[in-house]
Scaffold this motif. Structure first.
Motif, short mmCIF file in Angstrom:
data_model
loop_
_atom_site.label_atom_id
_atom_site.label_comp_id
_atom_site.label_asym_id
_atom_site.label_seq_id
_atom_site.Cartn_x
_atom_site.Cartn_y
_atom_site.Cartn_z
N ASP A 255 -32.10 48.95 3.27
CA ASP A 255 -32.19 48.65 1.84
C ASP A 255 -33.46 49.30 1.32
N SER A 256 -33.32 50.50 0.76
CA SER A 256 -34.50 51.25 0.32
C SER A 256 -35.05 50.77 -1.01
N THR A 257 -34.35 49.86 -1.67
CA THR A 257 -34.86 49.34 -2.94
C THR A 257 -36.14 48.54 -2.74
N CYS A 258 -36.40 48.09 -1.50
CA CYS A 258 -37.62 47.33 -1.25
C CYS A 258 -38.86 48.21 -1.43
N LEU A 259 -38.70 49.53 -1.31
CA LEU A 259 -39.83 50.43 -1.54
C LEU A 259 -40.24 50.41 -3.01
N GLU A 260 -39.26 50.32 -3.89
CA GLU A 260 -39.57 50.21 -5.32
C GLU A 260 -40.28 48.89 -5.61
N TRP A 261 -39.85 47.83 -4.91
CA TRP A 261 -40.51 46.53 -5.07
C TRP A 261 -41.96 46.62 -4.57
N LEU A 262 -42.17 47.30 -3.45
CA LEU A 262 -43.53 47.46 -2.94
C LEU A 262 -44.40 48.23 -3.92
N ASP A 263 -43.82 49.18 -4.64
CA ASP A 263 -44.58 49.96 -5.63
C ASP A 263 -45.20 49.07 -6.70
N GLN A 264 -44.58 47.90 -6.93
CA GLN A 264 -45.04 47.01 -7.99
C GLN A 264 -46.10 46.01 -7.52
N GLN A 265 -46.41 46.03 -6.22
CA GLN A 265 -47.37 45.07 -5.67
C GLN A 265 -48.76 45.69 -5.57
N VAL A 304 -34.39 39.92 6.92
CA VAL A 304 -33.56 38.81 7.41
C VAL A 304 -32.18 39.38 7.76
N ARG A 305 -32.00 39.73 9.02
CA ARG A 305 -30.69 40.22 9.47
C ARG A 305 -29.63 39.13 9.28
N PRO A 306 -28.38 39.51 9.07
CA PRO A 306 -27.33 38.50 8.93
C PRO A 306 -27.20 37.60 10.15
N ASN A 307 -27.59 38.10 11.34
CA ASN A 307 -27.43 37.31 12.56
C ASN A 307 -28.76 36.81 13.12
N ILE A 308 -29.79 36.74 12.28
CA ILE A 308 -31.08 36.30 12.79
C ILE A 308 -31.08 34.79 13.06
N THR A 309 -30.18 34.07 12.39
CA THR A 309 -30.00 32.65 12.63
C THR A 309 -28.58 32.30 12.22
N MET A 330 -36.41 39.41 0.23
CA MET A 330 -35.69 39.40 1.50
C MET A 330 -34.66 40.51 1.49
N VAL A 331 -34.60 41.27 2.59
CA VAL A 331 -33.61 42.34 2.73
C VAL A 331 -32.98 42.23 4.11
N CYS A 332 -31.77 42.78 4.26
CA CYS A 332 -31.09 42.75 5.57
C CYS A 332 -31.74 43.71 6.55
N TRP A 333 -32.21 44.84 6.07
CA TRP A 333 -32.91 45.81 6.92
C TRP A 333 -33.78 46.68 6.02
N ALA A 334 -34.89 47.15 6.54
CA ALA A 334 -35.82 47.95 5.73
C ALA A 334 -36.10 49.28 6.41
N PRO A 335 -36.43 50.31 5.62
CA PRO A 335 -36.90 51.58 6.21
C PRO A 335 -38.32 51.39 6.72
N GLN A 336 -38.43 50.86 7.93
CA GLN A 336 -39.69 50.27 8.40
C GLN A 336 -40.87 51.24 8.40
N GLN A 337 -40.65 52.48 8.86
CA GLN A 337 -41.78 53.42 8.90
C GLN A 337 -42.34 53.66 7.51
#
Length: 453
Positions: A255-265, A304-309, A330-337
């Motif tokens: 979910d690359s939209t989290c990068l846009e969210w990080l831009d706002q922090q 938060v992966r769908p199967n984390i709990t 919260m995202v299912c997966w992030a572009p971690q690097q």
């Protein structure tokens, strides 16, 4: 002269696929043709994760063979997976190699994960040049290679079972490892431990006499193990960021939209939380983590992966999402690097998998350590005791990491500027290694030349 054609085969888990595929992209950029072997179960997920922006199509061919398990089998059951693939996949791999060779585009080299030693056995029998790749900390491989010494010293018995729970050091300058955290001793039941131990012995034997045994590490991170075992050569950090590309090999859709969210922090403000692809939290622990993040009053990005709990959608504390809506994501997966390289990220709450550890180190990020399995406890020791770039999160008497502990350690980590300073020093060490003239870069260049010879 025949063009170089490498067949690469990882152990079929995300933490193994990612770094080996990254190494293959390095080879592909030097004109080496790659056939990358996935299991049928993983093939589609790996293919979907490869970015179209990375020009690998002409040099890397993804191909699959069955792993011998049924569709509904639990592939997180390490013992069952390792046993099944070691019995079922060798025959399929031989068929694949023979088919490729008959086409006229012969395999000139096999590069296999050291954990799939049977692939190295096949290469030897078919008279194909071979190299082994180790995707985790070199210290863990050193521990496996040291099994004869552990036997001689009476630390383990003939079945690999620790004679008592104790701390072991391979050398005085290496972190102590609990016998309970030996890779083969982490499994429940003596039968399971014996089977994993026997597989480790087989893998060690298969790797004897190799021209190359390479790993995704950095000399300065584990100098003692490279001095003790000079046959292990570090090539790391093997990261897409180093070639200005995108990562491949992820099993989950990013979910690359989290990068846009990080831009706002704000800069250096966000807690990043990610536990890799296998960690599972029970409902109580999941809620304690959620409440702890809420109590920090800091922005956070939580994978938060769908199967984390179980029943993830209903796992959050009542009203949690509404209360943290303005500062939590919260995202299912992030572009971690890319996340770890973002200036807004302040710290990394991690399961301490080696890929995550290397990625955090390479971006100068301090850690909060929450190890789950096998090598992650060793990596935690390096992070907290040797490199001193992170803190442990401690469980209470019932085995739960409480919300107050999470809040307290976040504050301690971020208020002490020494953690960030030491992390930035390691970032410079990592960057120096991959530049021309750096130790890892030199090893990689020599390895590429061997593959092409």
């Amino acid at each position: 002269m025949q063009s170089p054609h490498v067949l690469a085969i990882p152990y079929p888990a995300q933490g193994h696929v990612i770094p080996l595929l990254e190494l293959m992209q390095c080879l592909a950029r030097h004109g080496v043709k790659i056939t990358f072997v996935n299991t049928e179960f993983n093939q589609e997920r790996v293919a979907n994760a490869l970015s179209r922006k990375d020009d690998i199509g002409d040099h890397i061919h993804l191909i699959s063979i069955p792993d011998g398990l049924e569709a509904g089998d639990d592939r997180n059951d390490v013992l069952k997976l390792m046993e099944t693939i070691s019995q079922f996949m060798p025959g399929k791999l031989v068929e694949l190699i023979e088919k490729i060779n008959e086409s006229g585009d012969k395999i000139t080299c096999i590069i296999a994960d050291q954990v799939v030693g049977w692939a190295l056995e096949i290469a030897e029998k078919m008279h194909i040049r071979r190299a082994a790749f180790w995707p985790a900390a070199a210290t863990l491989l050193g521990l496996s290679i040291s099994i004869p010494k552990l036997l001689d010293d009476g630390i383990i018995d003939d079945n690999g079972t620790p004679r008592k729970n104790q701390m072991v050091q391979l050398s005085p300058t290496m972190p102590a490892i609990s016998t309970a955290h030996f890779p083969w001793a982490c499994f429940e039941g003596l039968t399971a431990q014996k089977k994993i131990y026997e597989l480790a012995l087989r893998n060690n034997k298969a790797a004897e006499g190799l021209d190359w045994l390479v790993c995704n590490s950095i000399y300065e991170l584990e100098p003692a193990v490279f001095e003790l075992f000079p046959s292990i050569l570090p090539l790391g950090p093997l990261l897409a960021n180093n070639r200005l590309g995108n990562s491949g090999g992820y099993f989950w859709q990013e979910d690359s939209t989290c990068l846009e969210w990080l831009d706002q922090q704000e800069a250096n403000s966000v807690i990043y939380i990610a536990f890799g692809s296998s960690t599972v939290l029970d409902q109580t622990q999941f809620q304690e983590l959620a409440r702890g993040l809420e109590q920090t009053n800091r922005p956070f990005l939580w994978v938060v992966r769908p199967n984390i709990t179980e029943e993830t959608d209903n796992a959050y504390p009542k009203g949690f999402k509404d209360r943290i809506a303005t500062r939590g994501r919260m995202v299912c997966w992030a572009p971690q690097q890319k996340v770890l390289g973002h200036p807004s990220v302040a710290c990394f709450l991690s399961h301490c998998g080696w890929n995550s550890t290397i990625e955090g180190i390479s971006n100068g990020i301090p850690f909060l350590c929450w190890p789950y399995f096998v090598d992650q406890f060793l990596n935690q020791s390096y992070i907290t005791d040797v490199w001193k770039v992170g803190l442990n999160l401690n469980q209470d008497e019932s085995g739960i990491i409480k919300q107050a502990e999470i809040k307290e350690k976040v504050e301690q980590l971020l208020l002490d500027k020494g953690f960030k300073a030491r992390a930035m020093d390691l970032k410079q060490v990592a960057a120096k290694n991959v530049k021309e003239g750096g130790r890892s870069r030199t090893n990689l260049n020599n390895f590429i030349e061997w593959v092409k010879a």
